[in-house]
Design a protein around this motif. Structure first.
Motif, PDB file in Angstrom:
ATOM      1  N   PRO A 136      97.273  34.836  13.456  1.00 35.03           N
ATOM      2  CA  PRO A 136      98.232  35.946  13.490  1.00 35.03           C
ATOM      3  C   PRO A 136      98.936  36.019  14.844  1.00 35.03           C
ATOM      4  O   PRO A 136      98.390  35.595  15.862  1.00 35.03           O
ATOM      5  CB  PRO A 136      97.354  37.188  13.263  1.00 35.03           C
ATOM      6  N   PRO A 137     100.132  36.564  14.903  1.00 41.33           N
ATOM      7  CA  PRO A 137     100.843  36.710  16.177  1.00 41.33           C
ATOM      8  C   PRO A 137     100.141  37.740  17.061  1.00 41.33           C
ATOM      9  O   PRO A 137      99.254  38.472  16.623  1.00 41.33           O
ATOM     10  CB  PRO A 137     102.237  37.189  15.752  1.00 41.33           C
ATOM     11  N   GLU A 138     100.565  37.805  18.311  1.00 39.07           N
ATOM     12  CA  GLU A 138      99.934  38.712  19.271  1.00 39.07           C
ATOM     13  C   GLU A 138     100.041  40.169  18.839  1.00 39.07           C
ATOM     14  O   GLU A 138      99.158  40.974  19.100  1.00 39.07           O
ATOM     15  CB  GLU A 138     100.573  38.543  20.653  1.00 39.07           C
ATOM     16  N   ASN A 139     101.133  40.511  18.209  1.00 42.37           N
ATOM     17  CA  ASN A 139     101.367  41.901  17.812  1.00 42.37           C
ATOM     18  C   ASN A 139     100.837  42.166  16.399  1.00 42.37           C
ATOM     19  O   ASN A 139     101.527  42.689  15.537  1.00 42.37           O
ATOM     20  CB  ASN A 139     102.862  42.240  17.874  1.00 42.37           C
ATOM     21  N   ALA A 140      99.573  41.807  16.181  1.00 40.91           N
ATOM     22  CA  ALA A 140      98.960  41.990  14.870  1.00 40.91           C
ATOM     23  C   ALA A 140      97.728  42.870  14.986  1.00 40.91           C
ATOM     24  O   ALA A 140      96.967  42.774  15.950  1.00 40.91           O
ATOM     25  CB  ALA A 140      98.588  40.635  14.272  1.00 40.91           C
ATOM     26  N   TYR A 141      97.536  43.731  14.007  1.00 38.52           N
ATOM     27  CA  TYR A 141      96.361  44.603  13.973  1.00 38.52           C
ATOM     28  C   TYR A 141      95.627  44.399  12.659  1.00 38.52           C
ATOM     29  O   TYR A 141      96.218  43.982  11.660  1.00 38.52           O
ATOM     30  CB  TYR A 141      96.774  46.065  14.136  1.00 38.52           C
ATOM     31  N   VAL A 142      94.347  44.710  12.639  1.00 39.30           N
ATOM     32  CA  VAL A 142      93.525  44.484  11.455  1.00 39.30           C
ATOM     33  C   VAL A 142      93.481  45.738  10.597  1.00 39.30           C
ATOM     34  O   VAL A 142      93.189  46.834  11.085  1.00 39.30           O
ATOM     35  CB  VAL A 142      92.089  44.073  11.842  1.00 39.30           C
ATOM     36  N   ILE A 143      93.759  45.571   9.310  1.00 34.11           N
ATOM     37  CA  ILE A 143      93.681  46.661   8.354  1.00 34.11           C
ATOM     38  C   ILE A 143      92.990  46.121   7.114  1.00 34.11           C
ATOM     39  O   ILE A 143      93.524  45.270   6.411  1.00 34.11           O
ATOM     40  CB  ILE A 143      95.072  47.256   8.044  1.00 34.11           C
TER      41      ILE A 143
END
Length: 218
Positions: A136-143
């Motif tokens: 995933p890119p740096e600006n990714a969060y886990v949901i």
């Protein structure tokens, strides 16, 4: 593409709090709430859509409106992203394993929904912790989600993660109460970036967005 903006500590009221909770007493915490998803579920059913990508869109849209939920360190510099991309699980019932997939966020629901469908169709059956779409890119969060049961509390422990300040989300199985549909949602946050007030704003805006789903699903 999401841009990264440097956060000048001299211009940030939370600068001392950030330093304390990241350097002196590193602290993370979790909360669990129940979201009323009745109207959102009704809207997606009426339109023949899937609930999960609509839910991903709603959370990503609200997260991207709150700076403290987008804080990160890049090349040693503290800052925040324009928006975050969701990283979500792909469950494989054949062997009960999970792979992580991500989709580029768009403020346009239709565009995001089509991206989600394309990603899950092309990479949804890949095995391994990551699909073949890659890191995933740096600006990714886990949901993520646990669709098999509901819960009153959930805590995700991030071991030895340094300079990671993005929140993570875990949803559970729907619960019906008094004719309304609720979904448990656990949020794990780093205290250096996010106080309870920011989560209050997030939850209020998310519930409002879900309740008004008819207006943005047109």
């Amino acid at each position: 593409m999401s841009k990264f903006h440097e956060q000048l500590m001299t211009e940030w009221p939370r600068a001392e709090s950030f330093y304390y909770y990241s350097q002196i007493a590193p602290t993370s915490y979790s909360i669990t709430v129940k979201l009323n998803v009745t109207k959102l579920k009704d809207c997606v059913q009426q339109r023949g859509l899937k609930f999960f990508p609509a839910y991903l869109y709603a959370v990503s849209r609200v997260v991207s409106q709150i700076k403290e939920l987008k804080m990160a360190v890049r090349d040693g510099t503290l800052g925040y992203w324009d928006y975050l991309n969701p990283v979500y699980p792909q469950f494989h019932p054949e062997d009960q394993t999970v792979s992580l997939l991500w989709t580029e966020y768009s403020s346009n629901l239709s565009e995001f929904y089509q991206r989600y469908l394309s990603d899950t169709e092309e990479f949804g059956h890949d095995r391994g912790i990551l699909t073949k779409k890659g890191v995933p890119p740096e600006n990714a969060y886990v949901i993520s989600c646990i669709p098999w049961f509901s819960f009153d509390s959930f805590s995700l422990q991030h071991h030895q993660l340094k300079d990671y300040y993005l929140p993570s989300f875990e949803a559970g199985k729907f619960i019906e109460q008094n004719g309304e549909l609720y979904m448990p949602l656990s949020i794990n946050a780093h205290h250096a970036a996010t106080d309870g007030y920011q989560l209050k704003v997030f939850l209020k805006e998310l519930q409002t967005l879900m309740d008004g789903a008819n207006s943005w699903m047109e």
